[in-house]
Motif scaffolding. Structure first.
Motif, PDB file in Angstrom:
ATOM      1  N   VAL A  86      -5.355   1.592  -5.952  1.00  0.00           N
ATOM      2  CA  VAL A  86      -5.085   2.487  -4.898  1.00  0.00           C
ATOM      3  C   VAL A  86      -4.105   3.696  -5.486  1.00  0.00           C
ATOM      4  O   VAL A  86      -4.309   4.681  -5.235  1.00  0.00           O
ATOM      5  CB  VAL A  86      -4.199   1.644  -3.624  1.00  0.00           C
ATOM      6  CG1 VAL A  86      -3.849   2.714  -2.520  1.00  0.00           C
ATOM      7  CG2 VAL A  86      -5.088   0.604  -3.016  1.00  0.00           C
ATOM      8  N   ALA A  87      -3.089   3.530  -6.188  1.00  0.00           N
ATOM      9  CA  ALA A  87      -2.042   4.413  -6.860  1.00  0.00           C
ATOM     10  C   ALA A  87      -2.881   5.232  -7.635  1.00  0.00           C
ATOM     11  O   ALA A  87      -2.821   6.531  -7.351  1.00  0.00           O
ATOM     12  CB  ALA A  87      -0.958   3.683  -7.285  1.00  0.00           C
ATOM     13  N   ASN A 109      -4.543  -3.406  -5.482  1.00  0.00           N
ATOM     14  CA  ASN A 109      -3.260  -2.468  -5.165  1.00  0.00           C
ATOM     15  C   ASN A 109      -3.021  -1.533  -6.262  1.00  0.00           C
ATOM     16  O   ASN A 109      -2.638  -0.204  -5.656  1.00  0.00           O
ATOM     17  CB  ASN A 109      -2.219  -3.699  -5.001  1.00  0.00           C
ATOM     18  CG  ASN A 109      -1.022  -2.950  -4.300  1.00  0.00           C
ATOM     19  OD1 ASN A 109      -1.008  -1.864  -3.909  1.00  0.00           O
ATOM     20  ND2 ASN A 109       0.303  -3.861  -4.387  1.00  0.00           N
ATOM     21  N   ILE A 118       1.984  -0.155 -11.480  1.00  0.00           N
ATOM     22  CA  ILE A 118       1.606   1.297 -11.022  1.00  0.00           C
ATOM     23  C   ILE A 118       2.417   2.409 -11.579  1.00  0.00           C
ATOM     24  O   ILE A 118       1.837   3.480 -11.978  1.00  0.00           O
ATOM     25  CB  ILE A 118       1.781   1.410  -9.656  1.00  0.00           C
ATOM     26  CG1 ILE A 118       0.989   0.407  -8.645  1.00  0.00           C
ATOM     27  CG2 ILE A 118       1.980   2.676  -8.719  1.00  0.00           C
ATOM     28  CD1 ILE A 118       1.194   0.109  -7.260  1.00  0.00           C
ATOM     29  N   ILE A 119       3.615   2.002 -11.929  1.00  0.00           N
ATOM     30  CA  ILE A 119       4.560   2.965 -12.452  1.00  0.00           C
ATOM     31  C   ILE A 119       3.916   3.704 -13.863  1.00  0.00           C
ATOM     32  O   ILE A 119       3.797   4.606 -14.146  1.00  0.00           O
ATOM     33  CB  ILE A 119       5.740   2.553 -12.816  1.00  0.00           C
ATOM     34  CG1 ILE A 119       6.844   2.336 -11.118  1.00  0.00           C
ATOM     35  CG2 ILE A 119       6.864   3.294 -13.560  1.00  0.00           C
ATOM     36  CD1 ILE A 119       7.452   3.489 -10.840  1.00  0.00           C
ATOM     37  N   THR A 148     -10.099  -0.046  -1.998  1.00  0.00           N
ATOM     38  CA  THR A 148      -8.850  -0.715  -2.707  1.00  0.00           C
ATOM     39  C   THR A 148      -8.116  -1.258  -1.813  1.00  0.00           C
ATOM     40  O   THR A 148      -7.264  -2.105  -1.633  1.00  0.00           O
ATOM     41  CB  THR A 148      -8.613  -0.203  -4.061  1.00  0.00           C
ATOM     42  OG1 THR A 148      -8.398   1.175  -3.861  1.00  0.00           O
ATOM     43  CG2 THR A 148      -9.466  -0.407  -5.052  1.00  0.00           C
ATOM     44  N   ALA A 149      -7.807  -0.057  -0.845  1.00  0.00           N
ATOM     45  CA  ALA A 149      -6.595  -0.262   0.313  1.00  0.00           C
ATOM     46  C   ALA A 149      -6.931  -1.261   1.209  1.00  0.00           C
ATOM     47  O   ALA A 149      -6.244  -2.225   1.318  1.00  0.00           O
ATOM     48  CB  ALA A 149      -6.377   1.192   0.723  1.00  0.00           C
ATOM     49  N   LEU A 155       0.974  -1.216   0.007  1.00  0.00           N
ATOM     50  CA  LEU A 155      -0.136   0.035   0.158  1.00  0.00           C
ATOM     51  C   LEU A 155       0.647   1.337  -0.045  1.00  0.00           C
ATOM     52  O   LEU A 155       0.635   2.199  -0.662  1.00  0.00           O
ATOM     53  CB  LEU A 155      -0.967  -0.120   1.278  1.00  0.00           C
ATOM     54  CG  LEU A 155      -2.233  -0.897   1.265  1.00  0.00           C
ATOM     55  CD1 LEU A 155      -3.058  -0.743   2.460  1.00  0.00           C
ATOM     56  CD2 LEU A 155      -3.109  -0.564  -0.047  1.00  0.00           C
ATOM     57  N   ALA A 162       2.190   2.029  -3.402  1.00  0.00           N
ATOM     58  CA  ALA A 162       1.151   2.541  -4.301  1.00  0.00           C
ATOM     59  C   ALA A 162       0.828   4.099  -3.956  1.00  0.00           C
ATOM     60  O   ALA A 162       0.710   4.553  -4.793  1.00  0.00           O
ATOM     61  CB  ALA A 162      -0.231   1.521  -3.848  1.00  0.00           C
ATOM     62  N   ALA A 188       1.098  12.377  -9.304  1.00  0.00           N
ATOM     63  CA  ALA A 188       0.258  13.840  -9.097  1.00  0.00           C
ATOM     64  C   ALA A 188       1.183  14.839  -9.204  1.00  0.00           C
ATOM     65  O   ALA A 188       1.069  16.039  -9.804  1.00  0.00           O
ATOM     66  CB  ALA A 188      -1.018  13.634  -8.224  1.00  0.00           C
ATOM     67  N   ILE A 243      -5.401   7.404  -5.723  1.00  0.00           N
ATOM     68  CA  ILE A 243      -4.866   8.762  -5.125  1.00  0.00           C
ATOM     69  C   ILE A 243      -4.364   9.785  -6.150  1.00  0.00           C
ATOM     70  O   ILE A 243      -4.794  11.017  -5.940  1.00  0.00           O
ATOM     71  CB  ILE A 243      -3.621   8.110  -4.367  1.00  0.00           C
ATOM     72  CG1 ILE A 243      -4.026   7.369  -3.080  1.00  0.00           C
ATOM     73  CG2 ILE A 243      -2.496   9.469  -4.140  1.00  0.00           C
ATOM     74  CD1 ILE A 243      -3.038   7.041  -2.428  1.00  0.00           C
ATOM     75  N   SER A 244      -3.591   9.471  -7.104  1.00  0.00           N
ATOM     76  CA  SER A 244      -3.252  10.347  -8.074  1.00  0.00           C
ATOM     77  C   SER A 244      -4.421  11.306  -8.602  1.00  0.00           C
ATOM     78  O   SER A 244      -4.174  12.409  -8.800  1.00  0.00           O
ATOM     79  CB  SER A 244      -2.577   9.841  -9.430  1.00  0.00           C
ATOM     80  OG  SER A 244      -1.626  10.192  -9.874  1.00  0.00           O
ATOM     81  N   ILE A 304       3.982   6.247  -5.157  1.00  0.00           N
ATOM     82  CA  ILE A 304       4.081   6.681  -6.507  1.00  0.00           C
ATOM     83  C   ILE A 304       2.708   6.987  -7.152  1.00  0.00           C
ATOM     84  O   ILE A 304       2.823   8.210  -7.776  1.00  0.00           O
ATOM     85  CB  ILE A 304       4.209   5.205  -7.118  1.00  0.00           C
ATOM     86  CG1 ILE A 304       5.353   4.354  -6.754  1.00  0.00           C
ATOM     87  CG2 ILE A 304       4.255   5.605  -8.722  1.00  0.00           C
ATOM     88  CD1 ILE A 304       5.565   2.868  -7.292  1.00  0.00           C
ATOM     89  N   GLY A 305       1.633   6.872  -6.472  1.00  0.00           N
ATOM     90  CA  GLY A 305       0.430   7.785  -6.880  1.00  0.00           C
ATOM     91  C   GLY A 305       0.506   9.378  -6.668  1.00  0.00           C
ATOM     92  O   GLY A 305       0.161   9.977  -7.618  1.00  0.00           O
ATOM     93  N   VAL A 325       0.293   5.424 -13.782  1.00  0.00           N
ATOM     94  CA  VAL A 325       0.376   6.878 -13.110  1.00  0.00           C
ATOM     95  C   VAL A 325       0.590   7.713 -14.200  1.00  0.00           C
ATOM     96  O   VAL A 325       0.143   8.498 -14.383  1.00  0.00           O
ATOM     97  CB  VAL A 325       1.127   6.824 -11.961  1.00  0.00           C
ATOM     98  CG1 VAL A 325       1.648   8.357 -11.379  1.00  0.00           C
ATOM     99  CG2 VAL A 325       0.657   6.186 -10.567  1.00  0.00           C
TER     100      VAL A 325
END
Lengths: 262, 307
Positions: free
Chosen positions: B62-63, B59, B249-250, B226-227, A242, A245, A253, B66-67, A248-249, B253
């Motif tokens: 989640v990323a 997982n 994720i990389i 999702t978390a 988590l 995640a 941004a 957030i973004s 990186i998220g 995003v």
């Protein structure tokens, strides 16, 4: 070269000790490490054999190499059609099945021979005749013998399709008539644990000599560390996943916010 | 160049993973969708076991959520109170979802159930998107402008436990958002999706939330669902693959941010119609896998000793 010389000396010693047939084994490793880049390692099995000189020279002698991996529990599921949909229906649990099985011989070995000597589990036509007594099988609601056989066959077939069960012949090199060498392919999907190598010297369709030794397969590397960490500390592993995640998220941004302002 | 995925236990080409993450991220940034509904089935197509695909998708979402949330939050478009009430339902929904999931794994039916759920979901999304985008294209050709209702009043306003949601300018019962959250929680845990495409229409039509606040609020609540789903899967099904998630994720995003940029420059309807066709294509592939007789009707699974 040193290897050959060493083996020849041993062979000569054996020749003087006994006039009967002999089998000597060497192996290049006791432990195999599997890492992420492991694309199937060739395990070298070598040795020397010596037929009984009192027998006629043209008597047929063969080498048989058997490798049996650690046991595991598997479930075999059968798909059946329900109103056009292929769904898993019946399942059979096989416990204590070898996770890896390899049988190699210098020339083709007959089924009868393997049956008589209790070797092999791959080539029996009548699956129920196999000595599966070591297995602990949960048949569920399956009673039909024919259906049981289809599950035995499926176990072997699915394992074969993953190169985990193999039976080959003609892959053992014989050098100078008394030395043998074979490379056994260990795919990277093999289970970890202790493996047993059984070697047989067969003269006139009879086991004349046999020899066994063990080696260990271990997984190493960062991937293995991640795997065992995820099993041993699942909550911490989940939290770390988590955090990665989130970081990186979030940074994604931030980076692009600046980029867009420019 | 390929990389070994420790939990999925297979090697996958690294560029395949990066391009999959990038494309799905791009689409999600462009349309404001989570992208899980495409990510999970495609992961299954490339050979990732179903349980790993579902848990790892959660997982990854989640990323990406957030973004996305950060952008909406800066513009004041997130209703935290509504998000919180939705989460109460999602909390229980995802616990039930993971329980159902692990039961199905034991019964050996998880692949089939996931396939059927995805087929139903993707077919409906694909058809709705196709109908909607072709309608917009036709209206544009006829130079028609469609007036849309801003606020809906319905039964959701008559239930007890009324709460004030200042940001959304709503005074409604807490029950409908909790139920919606509960359903999203189940879907998220069993399918590895955020559920935006269900959540957004539900929030507009059932709760009557203003459209401007809907996307930010749904993304905000998806972070937490999702978390939670990721943690539940990590501890019960052990199916979260951190290496797989990292590369997805990389790429997603970066893809999502580019998708947002592209959304401002490209016309939406044509791309939405294209996405609808991709979605329907994926649905067809899933249906074929269920209907065509497999070459090998037996399959083997090794029961891993958990130490």
């Amino acid at each position: 070269m040193n290897l050959k010389i060493f083996l020849f000396i041993e062979l000569l010693i054996l020749f003087f000790i006994s006039s009967a047939s002999a089998l000597v084994i060497g192996s290049d490793e006791e432990e195999i490490y599997i890492d992420a880049n492991f694309s199937g390692k060739n395990l070298l099995v070598f040795g020397a054999f010596y037929s009984d000189p009192s027998q006629a020279r043209d008597n047929k002698s063969d080498i048989l190499i058997e490798v049996v991996g650690p046991t595991e529990d598997v479930v075999i599921r059968k798909k059946e059609s329900f109103f056009g949909f292929w769904l898993n229906s019946k399942s059979v649990g096989f416990n204590d099945v070898p996770g890896f099985y390899y049988l190699s011989s210098t020339s083709e070995i007959t089924t009868e021979f393997l049956d008589e000597n209790n070797i092999g589990l791959l080539n029996k036509k009548d699956a129920q005749l196999i000595d599966w007594s070591a297995l602990n099988i949960d048949w569920g609601n399956i009673k039909n013998e024919k259906e049981k056989d289809s599950f035995y066959a499926a176990l072997i077939r699915t394992k074969e399709s993953k190169d985990l069960y193999r039976q080959v012949n003609g892959e053992i090199d014989i050098i100078d008539g008394n030395l043998f060498r074979s490379y056994i392919e260990i795919p990277n999907t093999v289970p970890v644990g202790q493996y047993r190598v059984n070697l047989y010297l067969i003269i006139d369709n009879k086991i004349s000599n046999e020899y066994s030794y063990n080696f260990i397969v271990t997984r190493v590397g960062i991937e293995e560390a991640i795997y065992s960490f995820s099993k041993n500390y699942p909550l911490v592993y989940g939290l770390i996943s988590l955090v990665i995640a989130i970081l990186i998220g979030w940074s994604g941004a931030e980076v692009f916010k600046r980029f867009r302002k420019v | 160049m390929s990389i070994y995925l420790p939990i999925a236990e297979l090697s996958v080409n690294i560029f395949l993973l990066l391009s999959l993450g990038g494309v799905v991220g791009f689409l999600s940034g462009m349309f404001g969708l989570g992208g899980g509904f495409l990510m999970t089935p495609i992961l299954i197509f490339i050979g990732i076991p179903t349980n790993v695909a579902v848990a790892t998708s959660a997982n990854q979402i989640v990323a990406s959520s957030i973004s996305g949330t950060i952008g909406y939050w800066r513009q004041g478009l997130v209703d935290f109170k509504m998000g919180g009430v939705l989460l109460i339902g999602s909390f229980f929904g995802s616990i039930l979802g993971v329980w159902i999931f692990s039961r199905l794994v034991v019964l050996g039916q998880i692949d089939t159930v996931i396939s059927i759920l995805y087929f139903a979901l993707l077919t409906s999304i694909g058809l709705i998107m196709l109908a909607e985008s072709s309608q917009v294209i036709r209206d544009r050709i006829r130079r028609k402008t469609v007036k849309r209702k801003i606020h809906y009043h319905n039964w959701a306003h008559k239930l007890p436990f009324k709460m004030k949601f200042y940001k959304s300018k709503l005074y409604i019962s807490a029950i409908p958002p909790i139920i919606i959250g509960f359903v999203i929680g189940i879907l998220s845990a069993t399918m590895g999706i955020g559920g935006t495409f269900i959540l957004i229409p539900a929030m507009i039509y059932f709760l009557g939330m203003p459209t401007s606040k809907v996307i930010g609020t749904s993304l905000f609540q998806i972070i937490f669902v999702t978390a939670l789903v990721t943690l539940l899967h990590a501890t019960t099904t052990f199916a979260v693959d951190a290496v797989l998630a990292f590369f997805l994720i990389i790429a997603s995003v970066i893809g999502a941010q580019l998708g947002v940029l592209a959304a401002n420059k490209l016309r939406g309807e044509e791309i939405r119609a294209l996405l609808a066709i991709i979605v329907l294509g994926v649905a067809t592939k899933i249906a074929l896998d269920l209907l065509v007789e497999p070459n090998e009707i037996f399959n083997i699974s090794v029961i891993r000793a958990l130490f």
